[in-house]
Write a protein that holds these residues in place. Structure first.
Motif, short mmCIF file in Angstrom:
data_model
loop_
_atom_site.label_atom_id
_atom_site.label_comp_id
_atom_site.label_asym_id
_atom_site.label_seq_id
_atom_site.Cartn_x
_atom_site.Cartn_y
_atom_site.Cartn_z
N LEU A 128 0.83 -1.21 0.00
CA LEU A 128 0.00 0.00 0.00
C LEU A 128 0.86 1.26 0.00
N ALA A 129 0.37 2.28 -0.68
CA ALA A 129 0.98 3.61 -0.57
C ALA A 129 0.27 4.41 0.52
N GLN A 130 -1.06 4.22 0.65
CA GLN A 130 -1.86 4.89 1.67
C GLN A 130 -2.89 3.90 2.20
N LEU A 131 -3.26 4.08 3.45
CA LEU A 131 -4.32 3.28 4.08
C LEU A 131 -5.36 4.24 4.65
N TRP A 132 -6.61 4.09 4.18
CA TRP A 132 -7.71 4.94 4.63
C TRP A 132 -8.63 4.16 5.56
N MET A 133 -8.98 4.80 6.70
CA MET A 133 -9.88 4.17 7.67
C MET A 133 -10.58 5.25 8.47
N ASP A 134 -11.57 4.85 9.29
CA ASP A 134 -12.18 5.82 10.20
C ASP A 134 -11.79 5.49 11.63
N ASP A 135 -12.25 6.32 12.58
CA ASP A 135 -11.84 6.13 13.96
C ASP A 135 -12.35 4.82 14.54
N GLY A 136 -13.50 4.33 14.04
CA GLY A 136 -13.99 3.02 14.49
C GLY A 136 -13.07 1.90 14.04
N HIS B 141 -4.56 7.69 6.51
CA HIS B 141 -5.54 8.78 6.51
C HIS B 141 -6.72 8.35 7.36
N LEU B 142 -6.95 9.08 8.45
CA LEU B 142 -7.95 8.72 9.44
C LEU B 142 -9.10 9.73 9.40
N LEU B 143 -10.30 9.24 9.08
CA LEU B 143 -11.49 10.09 9.06
C LEU B 143 -12.18 9.99 10.41
N CYS B 144 -12.39 11.15 11.05
CA CYS B 144 -12.97 11.17 12.39
C CYS B 144 -14.18 12.11 12.41
N HIS C 176 -2.58 11.27 8.91
CA HIS C 176 -3.35 12.46 8.59
C HIS C 176 -4.77 12.31 9.18
N VAL C 177 -5.19 13.26 9.98
CA VAL C 177 -6.52 13.24 10.58
C VAL C 177 -7.41 14.23 9.85
N GLN C 178 -8.61 13.78 9.49
CA GLN C 178 -9.53 14.64 8.75
C GLN C 178 -10.94 14.43 9.29
N SER C 179 -11.66 15.52 9.49
CA SER C 179 -13.03 15.40 9.98
C SER C 179 -13.97 15.08 8.82
N TRP C 180 -15.06 14.35 9.16
CA TRP C 180 -16.06 14.05 8.14
C TRP C 180 -17.40 13.82 8.82
N SER C 181 -18.45 13.75 8.02
CA SER C 181 -19.80 13.65 8.57
C SER C 181 -20.13 12.26 9.07
N GLY C 182 -19.42 11.25 8.62
CA GLY C 182 -19.71 9.88 9.01
C GLY C 182 -20.64 9.17 8.04
N SER C 183 -21.15 9.88 7.03
CA SER C 183 -22.07 9.24 6.07
C SER C 183 -21.41 9.11 4.70
N SER C 184 -21.26 10.20 3.99
CA SER C 184 -20.64 10.16 2.66
C SER C 184 -19.19 10.60 2.75
N LEU C 185 -18.34 10.04 1.88
CA LEU C 185 -16.92 10.35 1.91
C LEU C 185 -16.65 11.76 1.38
N PRO C 186 -15.66 12.45 1.94
CA PRO C 186 -15.25 13.76 1.42
C PRO C 186 -14.43 13.57 0.14
N LEU C 187 -15.10 13.32 -0.97
CA LEU C 187 -14.45 12.87 -2.19
C LEU C 187 -13.41 13.85 -2.73
N ASP C 188 -13.75 15.14 -2.76
CA ASP C 188 -12.83 16.11 -3.34
C ASP C 188 -11.50 16.16 -2.59
N SER C 189 -11.57 16.21 -1.27
CA SER C 189 -10.34 16.26 -0.49
C SER C 189 -9.57 14.93 -0.59
N MET C 190 -10.29 13.82 -0.72
CA MET C 190 -9.63 12.52 -0.85
C MET C 190 -8.86 12.44 -2.17
N VAL C 191 -9.45 12.93 -3.23
CA VAL C 191 -8.76 12.94 -4.52
C VAL C 191 -7.46 13.74 -4.41
#
Length: 580
Positions: free
Chosen positions: A194-202, A226-229, A258-273
């Motif tokens: 992997l170059a990057q690993l994406w997950m959430d706080d759960g 990249h951790l979505l919280c 990298h910690v990034q806030s998100w709504s918990g429903s849909s992914l923040p696609l633009d920032s992820m790209v």
């Protein structure tokens, strides 16, 4: 009748219960078994595709319903080079499990197609082929690096993210894999594809302590998480046990979380790209391709020389002997039957003479140069080692060597003419098991280069003792004397020391960034290749870090062929220092 059926079903039930308690794998591969054998073999891959490089973690599960103890051999074969095998022995009436880290050697060309095939050999196997993992490939500028995404995030928006990339002006293809975080590998090698690993706080909290430690070791080698919280408050992030913020970033070694806030429903696609495109590993293929240009170790070892005059003379003399001399003198008219023994004898004598000439010219074994970059991780009590090496071989009496480390090794091309070197052409013949390597890693009369990486337990550290109004003192627990050392303190001030012995406290002198940069250029950069230079750039001039050079690198080196003499070697160290 019922008792017999019960005995047959019981192992199935037990195996099913065992599998049910574990998070599902992305892909399950199995060979075709003999009818009625009752033996069950499953190869569970954490990845659902083949990454372009690194290792594929495979969990092997075998249920042996027979009374006898049996052993099976599982082999992986990658089209970009390399064969690996592991053995697993399971007692009769029991289930067995073990991990395999199947290597994928990076192909430096701009286009590629990677596939890794698995075969199983042993009792009850009717067809050894168990299946494969593949990657559709593409051109370097039209695809992302290989991204891992937790199953939860993957279900929420992987398809939408793919559309974002394919619909962009550049038409970049997203490549990667869904991963089950609760089943994450407990060895750093399992993340190297992997170059990057994406997950959430759960996902973060669901990881076992061992898996999380292995993941952080991979981050120290340059990986990115990249951790979505949903909650990014200080209290919540402290509760998650994330690395502390230093200079506005959560860095571990050469990598970052990298910690990034998100709504918990849909992914923040633009920032992820944006984050995926901006990843530091975007140039991994370019780094490996960079070895084909001039760099320090290759120039130190020099090109493989061929004495064309000697070879031409040998061919001419052999042709004269086996032709006219043999035909008209040794086996002249009326004695042609002598050709049946004179010709083989002349050929054998010529082969022996050629071997003697090769030994006289090139010697036995080989010589080489290597640079070792050791990243100290004192909090984890680990040492992340990256080793670049170039070897020029003479006559080799053996090509196999033992593996002392759980490491990754890859051949690299060092031909500056643009054509691929001989070690690249023969890479399909390299072999390895958990304890041994064989095949074309080394060959007689060859110039070959390799990149190796491993992570070891270590107590090596740099301890700093500071007092108000005076220069700090340094104490090294590194198992080698340090020729020169620099630290950048929390205020950004640079200090230096020379000839720092192990266990000896030394007072440092004031220095500056310019001296540190000059040292990195002169002593660290010149003999280093693209990978070590890239890792150094990730950690250079970092507050709270120490940097050092040692002449004796033997205790830190990753061992390869023992008959190669390393005439030039350098050890570079970096890492956070320990305040006392």
């Amino acid at each position: 009748m019922f008792l017999s059926l019960h005995r047959r079903l019981l192992p199935l039930v037990l195996f099913g219960c065992m599998a049910a308690g574990i998070a599902p794998a992305a892909t399950v591969l199995s060979p075709r078994m003999d009818a009625g054998s009752g033996i069950d073999i499953r190869l569970e891959s954490w990845l659902d595709g083949c990454p372009p490089a690194g290792a594929v973690p495979i969990r092997i599960r075998i249920r042996n319903v027979e009374k006898q103890t049996h052993t099976w051999t599982i082999t992986s074969m990658c089209n970009t080079g390399g064969t690996s095998s592991v053995d697993i022995t399971v007692e009769g009436g029991k289930e067995g499990e073990r991990m395999m880290y199947a290597p994928v050697l990076l192909h430096p060309e701009s286009s590629y197609y990677t596939t890794i095939d698995f075969r199983v050999k042993g009792p009850g196997v009717a067809d050894q082929s168990a299946g494969n993992l593949h990657n559709s490939g593409g051109y370097g500028s039209s695809r992302t690096e290989f991204i891992g995404m937790s199953a939860g995030l993957h279900a929420k928006g992987w398809s939408a993210l793919e559309n974002k990339f394919s619909g962009s002006h550049s038409g970049t293809a997203l490549q990667g894999s869904k991963v089950e975080i609760p089943a994450a590998p407990e060895d750093w090698r399992g993340y190297t594809g992997l170059a990057q690993l994406w997950m959430d706080d759960g996902d973060w909290t669901s990881m076992s302590a061992t898996a999380k430690a292995a993941m952080l070791e991979w981050v120290a080698m340059g990986g990115d998480v990249h951790l979505l919280c949903g909650d990014t408050s200080v209290a919540r992030l402290e509760q998650l046990g994330l690395p502390p913020v230093v200079d506005s970033r959560r860095r571990v070694g050469a990598g970052e979380i990298h910690v990034q806030s998100w709504s918990g429903s849909s992914l923040p696609l633009d920032s992820m790209v944006t984050d995926i495109k901006a990843g530091k590993d975007a140039s991994r293929r370019e780094l490996m391709s960079g070895y084909s240009k001039k760099w320090g170790l290759a120039e130190i070892v020099g090109p493989l020389t061929i004495k064309s005059g000697l070879i031409f003379s040998f061919i001419a003399i052999f042709g004269l002997l086996v032709g006219p001399v043999n035909l008209f003198w040794l086996a002249g008219a009326g004695q042609r039957q002598r050709l049946f023994w004179t010709t083989p004898l002349l050929s054998l004598a010529a082969s022996g003479l050629l071997l003697v000439l090769m030994v006289l010219q090139d010697g036995i074994g080989g010589s080489g140069a290597r640079t070792i970059f050791a990243l100290m991780l004192p909090e984890q009590k680990r040492l992340a080692v990256t080793q670049e090496q170039v070897a020029k071989t003479g006559v080799l009496l053996g090509r196999g060597f033992d593996r002392a480390d759980a490491d990754l090794m890859a051949p690299i091309s060092i031909n500056s003419t643009g054509r691929q070197s001989s070690n690249w052409q023969s890479r399909f013949n390299v072999e390895e098991s958990e304890s041994h390597r064989n095949g074309a890693w080394f060959a007689s009369r060859s110039l070959q280069s390799h990149l190796l990486q491993t992570i070891r337990p270590s107590r090596a550290s740099i301890e700093i003792f500071s007092a108000e109004g005076s220069a700090p003192s340094v104490l090294s627990t590194v198992e080698a004397p340090l020729k020169r050392m620099f630290i950048v303190d929390d205020a950004g001030k640079v200090w230096a020391a020379e000839d720092v012995g192990t266990g000896e406290k030394t007072t440092m002198r004031a220095s500056d960034i310019a001296e540190l940069e000059q040292w990195m250029h002169d002593h660290a950069g010149k003999a280093s290749g693209p990978m070590v230079k890239s890792l150094l750039q990730q950690v250079e001039k970092r507050p709270g870090f120490a940097y050092a050079e040692a002449a004796d690198a033997s205790k830190f080196a990753i061992g390869t062929l023992p008959s190669v003499r390393w005439n030039h070697e350098r050890l570079l160290l970096a890492g956070p220092y320990v305040k006392r």
